[in-house]
Write an enzyme that holds these catalytic residues in place. Sequence first.
Site: not given
Length: 430
Positions: A61, A63, A207, A233, A236, A242
């Site tokens: 974790y 954050e 985008d 992203t 691609k 991903r």
Amino acid sequence: MSFADDQSYLSKDIADVDPDVAALLAAEARRQGETLEMIASENFTSNAVLQAVGSVLTNKYAEGLPGRRYYGGCEVVDQVEQLAIDRATELFGCAHVNVQPHSGATANEAAYMAVLKPGDRVLAMALAHGGHLTHGLKVNFSGRLYEFHQYHVRREDCRIDMDEVRELARQTRPALIVAGASAYPRVIDFPAFRAIADEVGARLMVDMAHIAGLVAAGAHPSPVGIADITTTTIHKTLGGPRGGMVMCTEELASAVDRAVFPGLQGGPLMHVIAGKAVALGHALTPEYRQRQHQVVANCAALAEALTDAGVSLVSGGTDNHLLLIDLSATELTGADGETRLDDAGITVNKNGIPFDERPPTVTSGLRVGTAALTTRGLREDEMREIGAIIAAALAPQASADDLAALRVRSRAIGDRFPLYAGVESGTPVG
Ligand code: DSN
């Protein structure tokens, strides 16, 4: 010994612990290797990226941001995230980047949250003309939270109608204009969008999810430095794991960071961020740049082969990694075409085309991309052969036997370019 005392399960191979899932991973590795993958938004990431994503970083974790976390033990993942940030900055020349978005959709959500209030007006490309569901589709969060207006492509040449963009921008006075698409085969003129945004006092967001790999290699003009915010992203054309990423001006840096966390996400996926760092490292190499230019050359060769064989293309061709086959003048729907190509060993997706009269679940188009097969090593000669296979599979008279024969031809092409030597299990080597 009871299960609670047996720690050996922690270190066992998946094939021993869970043969069901292991068999499915191997089956998917086989499917990817034995078919020709031409979904325009897909790619093959490297074994190195698979290793990073399959690493112990999934346990952590973290954050917050490097050096400013809400958890202890972040001294290693801080360095991982900083590497990803530094490489993205070097690659795209951005002033600021947040590498934590779990996906492209989340990256767009964060960008909107950073510069918009609910109810603000936004101008973006219609999904039916090549946009994306996060660009204002009514049932998507974007269309529900903000007042989206949509621009289109011109009927005569299927290029973005910049006159309409300007007209709509003057009429609607949006807070934000969005450029970028998920099914547009032509170069996007970012300076023209900037000029319109400036004229009406809007911010500009790009985008570039589909074309990020091309942008990284200079095979498509870059929006970075032109747009206020650029989202992408990583998986691609860019070819990584991903996930998503938001780049922005220094002025918007803290708004973007706060939108990602705590605005939208909790703990970042540190294993995926490690994969992003590896992928961005690949993208800084000359070999990567060469491959991205090959993606475009391959798509041009495929477009030419299809056109020569009488297959109609939206806008008459392509400038990037994808093309759209226009089936509107044929009996065949996009759904039929997708099934036929599946039977012929080629994986694509049915896709609406501009001014499509068939519903989105049926469509009159097929979206075909060359990024994944270029990563696999295919070049223009193979693209011409694939163009012939696609044309034969879409011919009105193609029978089940014909499709089976075409599948053998597709398989033979794939066999010449083995995918992931040694990764037959579907899990990383090493
Ligand atoms: N679903 C992706 C695509 O196929 O283009 C976009 O998010």
